[in-house]
Design an enzyme around this catalytic site. Structure first.
Site, short mmCIF file in Angstrom:
data_model
loop_
_atom_site.label_atom_id
_atom_site.label_comp_id
_atom_site.label_asym_id
_atom_site.label_seq_id
_atom_site.Cartn_x
_atom_site.Cartn_y
_atom_site.Cartn_z
N GLU A 151 40.55 69.60 40.56
CA GLU A 151 39.18 69.38 40.06
C GLU A 151 38.43 68.47 41.04
O GLU A 151 38.78 67.30 41.20
CB GLU A 151 39.21 68.76 38.66
CG GLU A 151 37.88 68.31 38.12
CD GLU A 151 36.77 69.35 38.21
OE1 GLU A 151 35.78 69.09 38.92
OE2 GLU A 151 36.91 70.41 37.58
N LYS A 152 37.40 69.00 41.70
CA LYS A 152 36.71 68.29 42.77
C LYS A 152 35.89 67.08 42.33
O LYS A 152 35.46 66.30 43.15
CB LYS A 152 35.82 69.25 43.54
CG LYS A 152 34.67 69.82 42.74
CD LYS A 152 33.91 70.86 43.53
CE LYS A 152 32.97 71.62 42.63
NZ LYS A 152 32.58 72.88 43.23
N HIS A 153 35.66 66.89 41.04
CA HIS A 153 34.82 65.79 40.57
C HIS A 153 35.60 64.51 40.26
O HIS A 153 35.01 63.45 40.09
CB HIS A 153 34.06 66.20 39.31
CG HIS A 153 33.04 67.24 39.58
ND1 HIS A 153 33.29 68.59 39.43
CD2 HIS A 153 31.75 67.14 40.00
CE1 HIS A 153 32.21 69.27 39.74
NE2 HIS A 153 31.25 68.41 40.10
N HIS A 184 33.78 68.28 47.46
CA HIS A 184 32.63 68.31 46.55
C HIS A 184 31.37 68.50 47.39
O HIS A 184 31.23 67.90 48.45
CB HIS A 184 32.52 66.99 45.76
CG HIS A 184 31.46 67.03 44.70
ND1 HIS A 184 30.13 66.87 45.00
CD2 HIS A 184 31.54 67.24 43.38
CE1 HIS A 184 29.43 66.98 43.89
NE2 HIS A 184 30.26 67.20 42.88
N HIS A 203 23.18 69.00 44.49
CA HIS A 203 24.49 68.76 43.85
C HIS A 203 25.25 67.71 44.65
O HIS A 203 25.68 67.99 45.77
CB HIS A 203 25.26 70.08 43.80
CG HIS A 203 26.55 70.01 43.03
ND1 HIS A 203 27.45 71.05 43.05
CD2 HIS A 203 27.08 69.07 42.23
CE1 HIS A 203 28.48 70.75 42.28
NE2 HIS A 203 28.28 69.53 41.78
N HIS A 248 27.31 67.53 36.93
CA HIS A 248 28.46 67.62 36.02
C HIS A 248 28.83 66.31 35.35
O HIS A 248 29.87 66.23 34.69
CB HIS A 248 29.65 68.21 36.78
CG HIS A 248 29.34 69.59 37.29
ND1 HIS A 248 29.06 69.83 38.61
CD2 HIS A 248 29.22 70.76 36.63
CE1 HIS A 248 28.81 71.12 38.76
NE2 HIS A 248 28.88 71.70 37.58
N CYS A 288 28.43 62.70 38.96
CA CYS A 288 27.87 63.87 39.64
C CYS A 288 26.53 64.18 38.98
O CYS A 288 26.45 64.20 37.74
CB CYS A 288 28.82 65.07 39.51
SG CYS A 288 28.13 66.62 40.10
#
Length: 129
Positions: A15-17, A45, A51, A117, A114
């Site tokens: 999960e990149k976040h 990310h 973004h 997100h 983010c």
């Protein structure tokens, strides 16, 4: 609902976040050490005007307590901003280092934000000898 209901977590490998906390497992009491914080370690990310990661905050909770101390924050203020979006001359990378000194063992908690997100967290136990 409370803020904690909106904080997500996961494994940074998938999960990149999720913020990554890189630090030794054990440190000496009262001595300065460095905590590296990043987002996008294993899965990059995006860092665009549309973004991006705004900040990563680091908290410490001493063993046997429930009181979090905000240790510091790393902010990322430019994402290719310019006359044309994403073509500006500079992009801040979502990574930074904080110098820390602890007197007790406990838990480090990183929270990142983010712009699309929301809030993400991770934690790491740390032993003070």
């Amino acid at each position: 609902m409370a803020v904690h209901d909106y904080i997500k977590s996961g494994d940074f490998a998938t999960e990149k976040h999720v913020p990554v906390i890189e630090v030794a497992d054990k440190v000496k009491a009262g001595e300065t050490f460095h905590v590296n914080l990043s987002v996008g370690k294993d899965i990059a990310h995006p860092n665009t005007v549309e973004h991006h990661i705004n900040w990563i905050k680091l908290y410490f909770v001493a063993e046997g307590t429930q009181l979090p101390f905000e240790v510091g924050e790393v902010s990322f203020n430019v994402h290719g901003d310019g006359a044309t979006a994403n073509e500006g001359p500079v992009v801040a990378v979502s990574e930074g280092t904080l110098a820390v000194s602890l007197k007790k063992s406990g838990k480090l908690i990183a929270v990142s934000y983010c712009n699309i997100h929301g809030l993400w967290e991770s934690e790491k136990d740390i032993v003070v000898e």
